[in-house]
Design an enzyme around this catalytic site. Structure first.
Site, PDB file in Angstrom:
ATOM      1  N   LYS A 144       0.722  -1.327  -0.011  1.00 34.80           N
ATOM      2  CA  LYS A 144      -0.195   0.130   0.101  1.00 34.80           C
ATOM      3  C   LYS A 144       0.944   1.172  -0.038  1.00 34.80           C
ATOM      4  O   LYS A 144       0.620   2.036  -0.732  1.00 34.80           O
ATOM      5  CB  LYS A 144      -1.072   0.053   1.051  1.00 34.80           C
ATOM      6  CG  LYS A 144      -1.986  -1.137   1.459  1.00 34.80           C
ATOM      7  CD  LYS A 144      -2.866  -0.947   2.324  1.00 34.80           C
ATOM      8  CE  LYS A 144      -2.136  -1.050   3.800  1.00 34.80           C
ATOM      9  NZ  LYS A 144      -1.547  -2.328   4.127  1.00 34.80           N
ATOM     10  N   ARG A 192      -9.813   1.454   9.043  1.00 30.35           N
ATOM     11  CA  ARG A 192      -9.454   0.057   9.382  1.00 30.35           C
ATOM     12  C   ARG A 192     -10.830  -0.803  10.257  1.00 30.35           C
ATOM     13  O   ARG A 192     -10.657  -1.952  10.276  1.00 30.35           O
ATOM     14  CB  ARG A 192      -8.462   0.084  10.664  1.00 30.35           C
ATOM     15  CG  ARG A 192      -7.099   0.336   9.980  1.00 30.35           C
ATOM     16  CD  ARG A 192      -6.000   0.190  10.898  1.00 30.35           C
ATOM     17  NE  ARG A 192      -4.711   0.747  10.324  1.00 30.35           N
ATOM     18  CZ  ARG A 192      -3.514  -0.017   9.868  1.00 30.35           C
ATOM     19  NH1 ARG A 192      -3.525  -1.155   9.997  1.00 30.35           N
ATOM     20  NH2 ARG A 192      -2.577   0.417   9.579  1.00 30.35           N
ATOM     21  N   ARG A 199      10.949  -6.633   5.056  1.00 28.11           N
ATOM     22  CA  ARG A 199      10.968  -5.386   5.600  1.00 28.11           C
ATOM     23  C   ARG A 199      11.122  -5.093   6.914  1.00 28.11           C
ATOM     24  O   ARG A 199      11.902  -4.010   7.353  1.00 28.11           O
ATOM     25  CB  ARG A 199       9.529  -4.890   5.638  1.00 28.11           C
ATOM     26  CG  ARG A 199       9.054  -3.294   5.736  1.00 28.11           C
ATOM     27  CD  ARG A 199       7.837  -2.880   5.501  1.00 28.11           C
ATOM     28  NE  ARG A 199       6.881  -3.424   6.708  1.00 28.11           N
ATOM     29  CZ  ARG A 199       5.601  -3.159   6.692  1.00 28.11           C
ATOM     30  NH1 ARG A 199       5.088  -2.466   5.686  1.00 28.11           N
ATOM     31  NH2 ARG A 199       4.839  -3.706   7.595  1.00 28.11           N
ATOM     32  N   ARG A 215      12.044  -2.266  11.535  1.00 27.41           N
ATOM     33  CA  ARG A 215      10.727  -1.923  12.421  1.00 27.41           C
ATOM     34  C   ARG A 215      10.618  -2.802  13.579  1.00 27.41           C
ATOM     35  O   ARG A 215      10.130  -3.953  13.398  1.00 27.41           O
ATOM     36  CB  ARG A 215       9.730  -1.581  11.214  1.00 27.41           C
ATOM     37  CG  ARG A 215       9.700  -0.748  10.417  1.00 27.41           C
ATOM     38  CD  ARG A 215       8.781  -0.572   9.179  1.00 27.41           C
ATOM     39  NE  ARG A 215       7.412  -0.751   9.616  1.00 27.41           N
ATOM     40  CZ  ARG A 215       6.338  -0.591   8.880  1.00 27.41           C
ATOM     41  NH1 ARG A 215       6.767  -0.068   7.585  1.00 27.41           N
ATOM     42  NH2 ARG A 215       5.376  -0.859   9.416  1.00 27.41           N
ATOM     43  N   ARG A 247      -1.363  -8.616  13.329  1.00 25.19           N
ATOM     44  CA  ARG A 247      -1.940  -7.630  12.240  1.00 25.19           C
ATOM     45  C   ARG A 247      -2.679  -8.131  11.008  1.00 25.19           C
ATOM     46  O   ARG A 247      -3.687  -7.669  10.702  1.00 25.19           O
ATOM     47  CB  ARG A 247      -0.617  -6.748  11.968  1.00 25.19           C
ATOM     48  CG  ARG A 247      -0.112  -6.008  13.215  1.00 25.19           C
ATOM     49  CD  ARG A 247       1.161  -5.438  12.647  1.00 25.19           C
ATOM     50  NE  ARG A 247       1.011  -4.233  11.851  1.00 25.19           N
ATOM     51  CZ  ARG A 247       1.961  -3.846  10.924  1.00 25.19           C
ATOM     52  NH1 ARG A 247       3.319  -4.212  10.915  1.00 25.19           N
ATOM     53  NH2 ARG A 247       1.669  -2.882  10.110  1.00 25.19           N
TER      54      ARG A 247
END
Length: 186
Positions: A13, A88, A127, A133, A144
């Site tokens: 996204k 969301r 990632r 992260r 998630r």
């Protein structure tokens, strides 16, 4: 052009929002980026959201709604925007509808990117290594994705019933995916 870009974590996204932002000359607005900026800079907002993000929980709607409304009202968003990471859940859809009505800025389209869970997991693990992260641990990733399937995925039906949904395959090279999105919006 006012777009929502939706899909599970790791589907691309943010990458596609940035490309669409350049293509259409409108800002890409990511609630996740706003939160990460505030976390990194240890702002008051950052302190409020730190514990939620670290455990993979969503930031409370009231706080998220306020941030989004403030951002959509900024001058650079008057001619359009791409919103990534919001809404969301059903309460946020309702809040967004109210915001857009108050701002006099109707939503044009909702782009839903899709990819298999195995691809999403692979992308997020990559990632996590590349970006370091804290919200991309295997446990948080699983939580998630589960939260997305339970709370966010059903929102696509709302936008489909309004005739605003465009579903795009999120697998392949970045440019091909981007071209599929642009073609589906024309």
């Amino acid at each position: 052009m006012r777009l929502l870009i939706m899909g599970p974590q790791g589907v691309g996204k943010g990458t596609q929002a940035a490309l669409l932002s350049k293509h259409y000359g409108i800002p890409a607005i990511s609630t996740g980026d706003i939160f990460r900026y505030n976390l990194k800079n240890k702002t008051e907002l950052g302190k409020q959201v730190q514990e939620f993000i670290d455990r993979g929980a969503l930031v409370p709607d009231e706080l998220t709604n306020k941030i989004v409304k403030d951002r959509l009202a900024m001058d650079d968003a008057k001619d359009g925007w791409i919103l990534d990471g919001y809404p969301r859940n059903a309460a946020q859809v309702s809040a967004l509808d109210t915001m857009l009505e108050e701002l006099g800025t109707p939503l044009n389209h909702v782009v839903a990117l899709e990819a298999a869970r195995s691809i999403l997991l692979e992308r997020m693990q990559k990632r996590a290594v590349e970006e370091g992260r804290s919200d991309d641990t295997p446990e948080v990733i699983a939580k998630r994705l589960e939260t997305y399937e339970k709370e966010t995925s059903p929102l696509l039906d709302v936008y489909e019933s309004r005739g605003q949904l465009v579903v795009v395959d999120g697998v392949g090279d970045i440019e091909s995916i981007n071209q599929r999105i642009i073609q589906s919006l024309n």
